[in-house]
Enzyme design. Structure first.
Site, mmCIF file in Angstrom:
data_model
loop_
_atom_site.group_PDB
_atom_site.id
_atom_site.type_symbol
_atom_site.label_atom_id
_atom_site.label_comp_id
_atom_site.label_asym_id
_atom_site.label_seq_id
_atom_site.Cartn_x
_atom_site.Cartn_y
_atom_site.Cartn_z
ATOM 1 N N ARG A 115 2.020 -28.725 -7.149
ATOM 2 C CA ARG A 115 1.792 -29.257 -8.501
ATOM 3 C C ARG A 115 0.414 -29.879 -8.690
ATOM 4 O O ARG A 115 0.242 -30.847 -9.409
ATOM 5 C CB ARG A 115 2.914 -30.255 -8.864
ATOM 6 C CG ARG A 115 4.260 -29.560 -8.957
ATOM 7 C CD ARG A 115 5.411 -30.492 -8.839
ATOM 8 N NE ARG A 115 5.463 -31.102 -7.526
ATOM 9 C CZ ARG A 115 6.391 -31.978 -7.150
ATOM 10 N NH1 ARG A 115 7.333 -32.331 -7.989
ATOM 11 N NH2 ARG A 115 6.378 -32.493 -5.947
ATOM 12 N N ALA A 132 -4.136 -7.616 -3.627
ATOM 13 C CA ALA A 132 -3.676 -6.265 -3.932
ATOM 14 C C ALA A 132 -4.863 -5.330 -4.140
ATOM 15 O O ALA A 132 -5.915 -5.740 -4.617
ATOM 16 C CB ALA A 132 -2.825 -6.285 -5.202
ATOM 17 N N GLY A 133 -4.658 -4.085 -3.764
ATOM 18 C CA GLY A 133 -5.645 -3.044 -4.053
ATOM 19 C C GLY A 133 -4.864 -1.802 -4.423
ATOM 20 O O GLY A 133 -4.159 -1.242 -3.589
ATOM 21 N N HIS A 134 -4.906 -1.425 -5.686
ATOM 22 C CA HIS A 134 -4.128 -0.280 -6.169
ATOM 23 C C HIS A 134 -5.076 0.842 -6.555
ATOM 24 O O HIS A 134 -5.888 0.691 -7.454
ATOM 25 C CB HIS A 134 -3.266 -0.695 -7.368
ATOM 26 C CG HIS A 134 -2.219 -1.714 -7.019
ATOM 27 N ND1 HIS A 134 -1.316 -2.218 -7.919
ATOM 28 C CD2 HIS A 134 -1.912 -2.317 -5.833
ATOM 29 C CE1 HIS A 134 -0.508 -3.085 -7.312
ATOM 30 N NE2 HIS A 134 -0.863 -3.169 -6.046
ATOM 31 N N GLN A 191 1.930 -5.929 -3.358
ATOM 32 C CA GLN A 191 2.393 -6.114 -1.973
ATOM 33 C C GLN A 191 3.705 -5.340 -1.735
ATOM 34 O O GLN A 191 3.942 -4.365 -2.423
ATOM 35 C CB GLN A 191 2.556 -7.612 -1.640
ATOM 36 C CG GLN A 191 1.240 -8.371 -1.507
ATOM 37 C CD GLN A 191 0.595 -8.757 -2.811
ATOM 38 O OE1 GLN A 191 1.218 -9.359 -3.647
ATOM 39 N NE2 GLN A 191 -0.672 -8.412 -2.992
ATOM 40 N N LYS A 246 1.949 2.141 -5.109
ATOM 41 C CA LYS A 246 2.484 1.573 -6.363
ATOM 42 C C LYS A 246 1.556 1.869 -7.536
ATOM 43 O O LYS A 246 2.009 2.123 -8.651
ATOM 44 C CB LYS A 246 2.662 0.048 -6.223
ATOM 45 C CG LYS A 246 3.658 -0.353 -5.150
ATOM 46 C CD LYS A 246 3.696 -1.848 -4.952
ATOM 47 C CE LYS A 246 2.419 -2.411 -4.384
ATOM 48 N NZ LYS A 246 2.095 -1.985 -3.016
ATOM 49 N N ASP A 253 0.810 -1.229 0.000
ATOM 50 C CA ASP A 253 0.000 0.000 0.000
ATOM 51 C C ASP A 253 0.840 1.275 0.000
ATOM 52 O O ASP A 253 0.430 2.308 0.534
ATOM 53 C CB ASP A 253 -0.953 0.032 1.225
ATOM 54 C CG ASP A 253 -1.915 -1.129 1.203
ATOM 55 O OD1 ASP A 253 -2.300 -1.550 0.093
ATOM 56 O OD2 ASP A 253 -2.286 -1.604 2.288
ATOM 57 N N THR A 300 -5.896 -11.544 3.628
ATOM 58 C CA THR A 300 -7.057 -10.881 3.033
ATOM 59 C C THR A 300 -8.195 -11.877 2.797
ATOM 60 O O THR A 300 -9.262 -11.497 2.334
ATOM 61 C CB THR A 300 -6.671 -10.245 1.678
ATOM 62 O OG1 THR A 300 -6.162 -11.268 0.821
ATOM 63 C CG2 THR A 300 -5.604 -9.168 1.852
HETATM 64 P P1 GDP Z 1 -0.715 0.431 -3.547
HETATM 65 O O1 GDP Z 1 -1.360 -0.820 -3.089
HETATM 66 O O2 GDP Z 1 0.756 0.447 -3.300
HETATM 67 O O3 GDP Z 1 -1.042 0.801 -4.960
HETATM 68 O O4 GDP Z 1 -1.316 1.609 -2.624
HETATM 69 P P2 GDP Z 1 -2.872 1.791 -2.239
HETATM 70 O O5 GDP Z 1 -3.589 2.306 -3.425
HETATM 71 O O6 GDP Z 1 -3.402 0.586 -1.578
HETATM 72 O O7 GDP Z 1 -2.758 2.889 -1.095
HETATM 73 C C1 GDP Z 1 -2.183 4.134 -1.330
HETATM 74 C C2 GDP Z 1 -3.243 5.219 -1.077
HETATM 75 O O8 GDP Z 1 -2.616 6.473 -1.003
HETATM 76 C C3 GDP Z 1 -4.265 5.356 -2.186
HETATM 77 O O9 GDP Z 1 -5.484 5.740 -1.635
HETATM 78 C C4 GDP Z 1 -3.694 6.450 -3.076
HETATM 79 O O10 GDP Z 1 -4.693 7.169 -3.792
HETATM 80 C C5 GDP Z 1 -3.070 7.338 -2.034
HETATM 81 N N1 GDP Z 1 -1.853 8.061 -2.471
HETATM 82 C C6 GDP Z 1 -0.852 7.649 -3.284
HETATM 83 N N2 GDP Z 1 0.122 8.575 -3.344
HETATM 84 C C7 GDP Z 1 -0.278 9.598 -2.545
HETATM 85 C C8 GDP Z 1 0.322 10.855 -2.153
HETATM 86 O O11 GDP Z 1 1.428 11.208 -2.551
HETATM 87 N N3 GDP Z 1 -0.404 11.631 -1.284
HETATM 88 C C9 GDP Z 1 -1.634 11.259 -0.812
HETATM 89 N N4 GDP Z 1 -2.268 12.076 0.039
HETATM 90 N N5 GDP Z 1 -2.209 10.091 -1.160
HETATM 91 C C10 GDP Z 1 -1.541 9.272 -1.998
HETATM 92 P P1 IMO Z 2 -0.947 -4.044 -2.345
HETATM 93 O O1 IMO Z 2 -0.532 -4.573 -3.698
HETATM 94 C C1 IMO Z 2 -0.915 -4.515 1.987
HETATM 95 C C2 IMO Z 2 -0.971 -8.610 3.557
HETATM 96 C C3 IMO Z 2 -2.216 -9.036 4.308
HETATM 97 C C4 IMO Z 2 -1.597 -10.000 5.299
HETATM 98 C C5 IMO Z 2 -0.519 -10.699 4.465
HETATM 99 C C6 IMO Z 2 -0.939 -12.033 3.871
HETATM 100 O O2 IMO Z 2 -2.234 -3.314 -2.343
HETATM 101 O O3 IMO Z 2 0.180 -3.302 -1.703
HETATM 102 P P2 IMO Z 2 -2.544 -12.694 1.855
HETATM 103 O O4 IMO Z 2 -4.006 -12.447 1.643
HETATM 104 O O5 IMO Z 2 -1.672 -12.161 0.795
HETATM 105 O O6 IMO Z 2 -2.253 -14.144 2.152
HETATM 106 O O7 IMO Z 2 -2.199 -11.899 3.225
HETATM 107 O O8 IMO Z 2 -0.205 -9.789 3.425
HETATM 108 N N1 IMO Z 2 -1.207 -8.086 2.181
HETATM 109 C C7 IMO Z 2 -1.145 -6.783 1.860
HETATM 110 N N2 IMO Z 2 -0.944 -5.694 2.629
HETATM 111 N N3 IMO Z 2 -1.040 -4.387 0.654
HETATM 112 C C8 IMO Z 2 -1.217 -5.461 -0.138
HETATM 113 O O9 IMO Z 2 -1.242 -5.375 -1.488
HETATM 114 C C9 IMO Z 2 -1.316 -6.741 0.466
HETATM 115 N N4 IMO Z 2 -1.512 -7.984 -0.004
HETATM 116 C C10 IMO Z 2 -1.431 -8.804 1.058
HETATM 117 O O10 IMO Z 2 -2.827 -7.948 4.942
HETATM 118 O O11 IMO Z 2 -0.951 -9.299 6.321
HETATM 119 MG MG MG Z 3 -2.894 -1.461 -1.841
#
Ligand code: GDP
Ligand code: IMO
Ligand code: MG
Length: 428
Positions: A142, A39-41, A223, A16, A13, A128
Site C-alpha cells: 500500500r 512480457a514479450g509477445h 506469463q 499468447k 512464451d 527479467t
Molecule cells: P508469448 O509471450 O506467449 O506471446 O510468446 P512469445 O512471443 O514470447 O514466443 C513465442 C514465439 O513463437 C514467437 O516468436 C512467435 O512468433 C512464435 N510462434 C508462435 N506460434 C508459433 C507457431 O505455431 N509456430 C512457430 N514456428 N512459431 C510460432
Molecule cells: P510472456 O508474457 C516467460 C519469468 C522470468 C523469471 C520469472 C520472474 O512473454 O509469456 P519477473 O521479471 O516477472 O519477476 O521474473 O518469470 N517471466 C517470463 N517467462 N515469459 C514471460 O512473459 C515472462 N515474464 C516473466 O524469466 O523466471
Molecule cells: Mg513472451
C-alpha cells in the site's frame, strides 16, 4: 465469441501474442490485464514482426479498442517507446486506453529487482530485472503509486518523495548501492504523465459497457500458469497472477462476465529463468528444439530451456484455469524428429504421481514417465486444416488433448497469422 480469456498454460512464451492476434480479427476489444514489460509477445503479420511488451496485440488492427487494465504494472518510459515505435511503423495507437488504477514502475523498482537478484546469488529467480516484483510488492504494501496519482500534479511530488526516501535508504544502507536523485525522477515522470494523460480513463467502465453490448472481447494474458504467485513453482514465479481468474480483477469485471478460457501451450515446453522443469532436455534434442524453435527470450534475449510436452503440467493448467480449450502452438518445430514424447506422469521414489506437486523438493526428484510417438518428417507449415497434417502429428495432438483433459481449438504451424488451424468454432 463474446468474452475469451487467453492464458499461458506452461511457463510463458507459449504464443499468447499470436493466438490473441488471431482471435482479435473478430473481436471489438483486446484487454491486457496483468503483468508488465516482463512480457514479450511476438506477432507476425505477413512479413512484419511486432514485439509487444505492454500494449495489447489487438493494436495491430486499426479498429479494435485496446485496454491496459488495472492489474498491469506500467513502466511509462517503456510504454512511450512502444507507442512511438508502433506509430513509426504506421500503426495507429489512438484506440489505446490505460487504467487510472494501474500501478507505475519507477527506477527504484528496477534497481531493487537487480540488487535483490544479486543478493540471492545461486538462489536467484532469474527475473527479467524490469522491476516487476518490487512494483507489485509496493502495491501490496500500500505504498505504490498509481497512474491516477502520477497524473495529479499536486499529489504526485509528495508521494514520489516519500517513496524515493525510503527506497534510497534500502539501496544505500542495505545494499551499499547508489541513491536515486528525486529531482531527476520527478522531472522525467512529470513528462511521462503529460505524454500519457490522453490515454488514461476508468477502463473498467469501458470493458463492462462492451460486455453489456455483447461485443467480442479477448483478454490477453501474460506469463504462464506455472509462473503464478499462488499456483506456480513458488518462489520461482512472477509477482502477479497469470492464471485466468486474474482477468476479472485486472480488467475490472465480475467472474459472471467470462465466456471462455483458452490455454496456450507449445507442442513441447520451454522455460526462461531459474526453477524446476521436470521434462527439460539438457541434450542434443533440447538444443535442436531451441534452434528450430528460435527459443530465445523476446524481452531479455536469454536462451530458453527446452523439453518435452508435460501432460502433468497440462492437466494442472486445465484445472487451475478451468480451461475450455487448449491452443497448441509451434507444432511445426517438431517436424523432422524421429520420435516425439509426452510426459504422462512423474515417477517419485517409485510411485507415479499424476498431479503437479507443491513441494519443490518433491518436484526436483520427479522423473518424467514418457509415452513415445513416431515423429513426422513433412513440412507442415502450409497445413490449414486438420486433414492437412500427417497422421503421426494428429495422433500426437490427440494424445496431448487426452492426457491434459481439454479439447484442442487451435493449432499453430508457423509464426504468421495465417499459419493457424482452427479446430473448434470459437466464434459463437
Ligand atoms: P508469448 O509471450 O506467449 O506471446 O510468446 P512469445 O512471443 O514470447 O514466443 C513465442 C514465439 O513463437 C514467437 O516468436 C512467435 O512468433 C512464435 N510462434 C508462435 N506460434 C508459433 C507457431 O505455431 N509456430 C512457430 N514456428 N512459431 C510460432
Ligand atoms: P510472456 O508474457 C516467460 C519469468 C522470468 C523469471 C520469472 C520472474 O512473454 O509469456 P519477473 O521479471 O516477472 O519477476 O521474473 O518469470 N517471466 C517470463 N517467462 N515469459 C514471460 O512473459 C515472462 N515474464 C516473466 O524469466 O523466471
Ligand atoms: Mg513472451
Amino acid at each position: 465469441m463474446s468474452t475469451v480469456v487467453v492464458i499461458g498454460a506452461q511457463w510463458g512464451d507459449e504464443g499468447k501474442g499470436k493466438v490473441t492476434d488471431f482471435l482479435a480479427e473478430k473481436a471489438d476489444m483486446v484487454v491486457r490485464y496483468m503483468g508488465g514489460n516482463n512480457a514479450g509477445h511476438t506477432v507476425v503479420v505477413e512479413d512484419r514482426e511486432f514485439k509487444m511488451h505492454l500494449i495489447p496485440s489487438g493494436i495491430l488492427y486499426p479498429d479494435k479498442m485496446c485496454i491496459i487494465g488495472s492489474g498491469v504494472v506500467i513502466d511509462p518510459a517503456v510504454l512511450l517507446k512502444e507507442l512511438e515505435s508502433l506509430e513509426k511503423q504506421g500503426i495507429s495507437t489512438a484506440n489505446l486506453r490505460i487504467s487510472q488504477r494501474a500501478h507505475v514502475i519507477f527506477p527504484y523498482h528496477q534497481k531493487l529487482d537487480q540488487v535483490e537478484e544479486e543478493r540471492k546469488g545461486n538462489n536467484k529467480i532469474g527475473t527479467t530485472c524490469r522491476g516487476i516484483g518490487p512494483a507489485y510488492t509496493d502495491k501490496s504494501a500500500r505504498v505504490g503509486i498509481r497512474v491516477i496519482d502520477l497524473l495529479d500534479a499536486e499529489e504526485f511530488p509528495a508521494l514520489l518523495e516519500a517513496n524515493i526516501k525510503s527506497k534510497n535508504q534500502i539501496l544505500t544502507e542495505v545494499y551499499n548501492g547508489k541513491s536515486l536523485d528525486y529531482g531527476e525522477v520527478l522531472n522525467n515522470f512529470k513528462g511521462y504523465a503529460e505524454a500519457l494523460r490522453k490515454y488514461v480513463c476508468d477502463t473498467s467502465i469501458l470493458v463492462n459497457d462492451a460486455v453489456q453490448q455483447g461485443q467480442n472481447i479477448v483478454f490477453e494474458g501474460a506469463q504462464g500458469t506455472l509462473l503464478d504467485l499462488d499456483h506456480g513453482t513458488y518462489p520461482y514465479v512472477t509477482s502477479s497472477h497469470p492464471t485466468a481468474a486474474a482477468a476479472c480483477l485486472g480488467a475490472g469485471i465480475g467472474p459472471t462476465r467470462i465466456g471462455r478460457v483458452i490455454g496456450v501451450a507449445k507442442a513441447y515446453t520451454t522455460r526462461v529463468g531459474e526453477g524446476p522443469f521436470p521434462t527439460e532436455l539438457n541434450d542434443d534434442t533440447g538444443a535442436l528444439i531451441r534452434k528450430q524453435g528460435g527459443e530465445y527470450g523476446t524481452t531479455t534475449g536469454r536462451p530458453r530451456r527446452c523439453g518435452w510436452y508435460d501432460g502433468v503440467v497440462g492437466r494442472y493448467a486445465v484445472r487451475i484455469n478451468g480451461l475450455d480449450y487448449l491452443a497448441i502452438t509451434k507444432l511445426d518445430v517438431l517436424s523432422g524428429l524421429e520420435t516425439v514424447r509426452i510426459c504422462t506422469g512423474y515417477n517419485y521414489r517409485g510411485e507415479v504421481i499424476n498431479e503437479f506437486p507443491a513441494s519443490l523438493k518433491v518436484l526436483n526428484e520427479c522423473v518424467p514417465v514418457y509415452e513415445d510417438f513416431p515423429g513426422w518428417s513433412e513440412d507442415i507449415t502450409k497445413a490449414r486444416k486438420l486433414e492437412d497434417l500427417p497422421v503421426q502429428a494428429r495422433r500426437y495432438l490427440d494424445r496431448i488433448s487426452e492426457i491434459s483433459g481439454a479439447p484442442i481449438a487451435l493449432i499453430g504451424v508457423g509464426s504468421r497469422r495465417a499459419q493457424t488451424i482452427l479446430t473448434a468454432d470459437l466464434y459463437n
